[in-house]
Design an enzyme around this catalytic site. Structure first.
Site, mmCIF file in Angstrom:
data_model
loop_
_atom_site.group_PDB
_atom_site.id
_atom_site.type_symbol
_atom_site.label_atom_id
_atom_site.label_comp_id
_atom_site.label_asym_id
_atom_site.label_seq_id
_atom_site.Cartn_x
_atom_site.Cartn_y
_atom_site.Cartn_z
ATOM 1 N N ARG A 1 -15.380 0.821 -5.590
ATOM 2 C CA ARG A 1 -15.095 -0.585 -5.295
ATOM 3 C C ARG A 1 -15.240 -0.800 -3.796
ATOM 4 N NH1 ARG A 1 -9.288 -3.058 -6.445
ATOM 5 N NH2 ARG A 1 -8.780 -1.898 -4.575
ATOM 6 N N GLU B 1 -10.504 -10.820 -11.439
ATOM 7 C CA GLU B 1 -9.119 -10.899 -10.983
ATOM 8 C C GLU B 1 -8.729 -12.286 -10.474
ATOM 9 O OE1 GLU B 1 -8.673 -7.870 -7.979
ATOM 10 O OE2 GLU B 1 -10.699 -8.164 -7.252
ATOM 11 N N ARG C 1 -10.780 3.220 -4.721
ATOM 12 C CA ARG C 1 -10.426 2.213 -3.710
ATOM 13 C C ARG C 1 -10.821 2.748 -2.345
ATOM 14 N NH1 ARG C 1 -5.243 2.498 -6.537
ATOM 15 N NH2 ARG C 1 -4.991 0.675 -7.858
ATOM 16 N N HIS D 1 0.819 -1.215 0.000
ATOM 17 C CA HIS D 1 0.000 0.000 0.000
ATOM 18 C C HIS D 1 0.844 1.253 0.000
ATOM 19 C CE1 HIS D 1 -4.129 -1.730 1.274
ATOM 20 N NE2 HIS D 1 -3.977 -1.634 -0.018
ATOM 21 N N ASP E 1 -4.079 -8.615 -9.284
ATOM 22 C CA ASP E 1 -4.480 -9.868 -8.655
ATOM 23 C C ASP E 1 -4.604 -10.986 -9.683
ATOM 24 O OD1 ASP E 1 -4.389 -9.436 -5.987
ATOM 25 O OD2 ASP E 1 -6.468 -8.761 -5.794
ATOM 26 N N CYS F 1 -8.321 -1.827 -14.957
ATOM 27 C CA CYS F 1 -7.974 -0.790 -13.990
ATOM 28 C C CYS F 1 -6.727 -1.146 -13.195
ATOM 29 C CB CYS F 1 -9.145 -0.514 -13.053
ATOM 30 S SG CYS F 1 -9.593 -1.918 -12.042
ATOM 31 N N ARG G 1 2.866 -11.132 -4.860
ATOM 32 C CA ARG G 1 3.820 -10.118 -5.298
ATOM 33 C C ARG G 1 4.454 -9.359 -4.141
ATOM 34 N NH1 ARG G 1 -1.268 -8.048 -6.332
ATOM 35 N NH2 ARG G 1 -1.622 -5.905 -5.650
#
Lengths: 581, 97
Positions: free
Chosen positions: A334, A433, A298, A191, A457, A504, A467
């Site tokens: 989302r 995803e 998000r 993040h 994802d 996206c 990852r």
């Protein structure tokens, strides 16, 4: 001059004086006191403990009143730690017997506990390490050993060099003065990386231990394009980078002139170019850069930014701000896309052995309807103000989608019953995803209004690579042919069913990959705001036929490396301005 | 003549999140209500049940077996109260949705 290599997570170049933070942002030197003064030193510590205790008690009462007892209990546990008999025995021994200064003893003992907690390899207890260090900092402050937060009260430009930065620390960096940062830890999918990119702060992470060898006064160059950090550069390197910085600025200025022009290819194929955001405050910048809408909002940071769970009003305010700002343009919200791995101290956080395959995203939301409902209510209420669409993340089975839609309907009925204004007919979409979703996409197509491919994802689950795991992160390639075939299949099914599909993920923000996606049939792209101008430039520089040819060739390639090299080559030929030297 | 006694038993961490801050805080508060010396152990490691930092560094996840021993005049009552707290899962299970 020292040159270090790390992972580039946010592009751009920054040059400035270093602000070095050690692991915890401060450093207490080893210091002893005269034997005769040891008792006074201990008394000084006791007084500091009393002060900190009083403050924690105030925090506990105020927080409990505002957010309930369970949140206030965070401070109860901290109080318990502060008064821990073993802690005091150890501090007493170090000060009275070893004649250590109170600040040094405090720093050593509490750091040892924090290290022990981190070593347990349990995320929940690793967070307690932060509580321990927080107590340390407060004690040091009372003892006069720490005077201020190093990141507060900045008055000149700096490059931050730190062991690690949390997402919220990154979000709170003073943008007026912090030009970029580099850290010893961290990975490309964290993040912190996403926030840095969102804030357009050049950043390099995962460098490994280097802080000990850095002089805090020196000049530092952060090269967020190549993952390079140069400490105390010589004159020649400095000149080179200053020139790159100047070139970049002039390119940025030229690209910015495109903002009011449509995102369409040279032969007139119109594309929808939207922006991904995390914070409501980013919406304004998206508009200024000519975004057609918000393709991915998000909402995780609503949860991560505060100690308590966001209320329906917190959600509503954030969504209202974005939708008002976007003035009629579509906003895709989302729903919560977090897992037990990232929920931190939240009560829903559970320790999981393999969080990527665990209780995350829509699974977490469906399991905790008390968490999910306020968000759904807020989205339906805010939809009255404009074009809001809702998107569910990580949908794997049709059952999950139906369950989520059903909950949305239930929430709508509740709003209806209580006479609260809302919109019930908002478009409902899902992220694609997980390979299972791709395989079953024709079934999903009957029950959603739009799809959005989350390439991060999708690549992770297709390639079985986490990852954020440094041991295998190099195996993570969003241009792997297997991932590309899944994307191609998704586009085909979506188009055959007349369901809009967008991309996206990180993949679409790379201009060369975006041209590939357009060639594969994608007509909607959503990218970080910082990538909007570059992408528009790329789109306006090519024809749809050139994109189609790129896709045709790429689908015959066998490795991710071949794909990347070919794409870079095409970009260089078609849009040379965008290839950074 | 002393009334002190030494008792020990084994408990299992039942709450899903393990012995994290909130349960550890509850356990310390409870232990502090007794005069007895109370030790809690995981494997060969035994720590003071009245020290939250020691409890946390045990890192007892859900399912961990812990040994509890108490020595003192109210050892019996202490053991009984602690066992009850573990059996109730630190009253956390009901919070789960």
């Amino acid at each position: 001059m020292v040159e270090l290599q790390g992972i580039p997570v946010s592009p751009g170049v920054a040059i400035g004086p270093a602000l070095v933070l050690d692991a915890d942002g401060y450093r207490i030197p080893r210091c002893l006191v005269a034997a005769d003064d040891a008792e006074d030193e201990y008394a000084r510590l006791s007084q500091a403990v009393d002060f900190v205790s009083a403050r924690l008690e105030t925090n506990r009462l105020e927080t409990s009143a505002a957010a309930g007892n369970s949140t206030g209990d965070i401070f109860a546990a901290q109080l318990q730690m502060l008064h821990d008999p073993r802690l005091h025995a150890e501090l007493g021994r170090r000060i009275r017997d070893d004649h250590q200064s109170a600040p040094y003893a405090v720093s050593r003992v509490l750091n040892n506990y924090a290290t022990a907690l981190r070593r347990l390899d349990n995320p929940l207890l690793a967070d307690r390490a932060e509580d321990v260090l927080d107590i340390e900092k407060q004690l040091l402050f009372e003892l006069g050993a720490v005077t201020r937060q190093p990141l507060a009260d900045l008055s000149e430009p700096v490059i931050v060099l730190a062991h690690g930065l949390s997402p919220s620390e990154t979000a709170n960096l003073d943008r007026r003065y912090v030009r970029g940062f580099c850290t010893e830890t961290g990975g490309p999918g964290g993040h912190t990386a996403i926030v840095a990119k969102g804030l357009e702060l050049p950043a390099v992470v995962g460098i490994g231990p280097f802080l000990d060898s850095v002089n805090s006064a020196g000049t530092v160059i952060v090269d967020g394009d190549r993952g390079r950090v140069i400490i105390d550069p010589d004159e020649q390197v400095l000149c080179e980078y200053r020139k790159r910085l100047a070139d970049r600025r002039s390119l940025t200025a030229r690209l910015a002139e495109l903002k009011d022009l449509p995102a369409e290819t040279a032969d007139g194929l119109k594309l929808q170019l939207s922006a991904n955001i995390e914070f409501p405050s980013e919406a304004e910048g998206c508009l200024q850069r000519g975004a057609d809408g918000i393709g991915l909002y998000r909402t995780e940071f609503l949860y991560l930014a505060s100690e308590r769970e966001p209320s329906e009003e917190d959600h509503y305010e954030a969504y209202s701000q974005v939708v008002r700002e976007m003035d009629g343009r579509p906003v895709v919200i989302r729903t919560l896309d977090l897992g037990a791995d990232k929920m931190g101290k939240r009560p829903h956080a559970e320790y999981e052995h393999n969080p990527s395959l665990g209780l995350r995203s829509i699974r977490l939301s469906l399991r905790n309807s008390n968490l999910f409902r306020p968000q759904l209510r807020a989205i339906l209420r805010a939809a009255v103000l404009g074009d809001i669409r809702i998107m569910f993340p990580l949908i794997t089975t049709i059952g999950e989608l139906r369950q989520a839609r059903m909950l949305l309907n239930v929430v709508a009925e509740d709003l209806q019953d209580s006479g609260v204004p809302y919109r019930s007919d908002i478009p409902v979409g899902m992220m694609v995803e997980v390979p299972a979703a791709v395989v079953m996409l024709d079934v999903f197509a009957r029950e959603v209004d739009f799809f959005s491919i989350g390439t991060n994802d999708l690549a992770q689950y297709t390639l079985a690579v986490d990852r954020s795991n440094e041991y295998v992160a190099n195996l993570y390639q969003s241009c792997d042919p297997a991932v590309l075939r899944l994307i191609a299949h998704s586009i085909e099914v979506a188009n055959a069913n007349n369901i809009p599909i967008s991309v996206c993920g990180e993949m679409s923000s790379n201009p060369a990959r975006a041209l590939l996606l357009i060639g594969m049939g994608v007509r909607c792209l959503s990218v970080p705001p910082s990538a909007l101008h570059r992408l528009k430039k790329a789109i306006r520089s090519v024809t749809s036929e050139q994109c189609r040819q790129i896709a045709e060739r790429v689908m015959k390639l066998e490795t991710a490396k071949d794909v990347d090299l070919y794409l870079l080559d095409r970009l260089e030929a078609l849009v040379p301005e965008l290839v950074v030297s | 003549m002393t009334n002190d006694s030494s008792l020990s038993t084994v408990v299992v961490v039942r709450n899903p999140q393990g012995l994290h801050a909130r349960p550890a805080d509850m356990l310390v508060r409870l232990a502090n209500q007794f005069d007895s010396t109370i030790k809690i152990g995981k494997g060969s490691e035994h720590v003071d049940c009245k020290s939250i930092l020691s409890l946390l560094t045990l890192g007892a996840a859900a399912g961990t077996e812990l040994s509890i021993s108490a020595f003192g005049s109210d050892a019996d009552a202490a053991i009984q109260a602690i066992v009850e707290l573990f059996e109730a899962g630190f009253h956390e299970m009901n919070d789960e949705e």
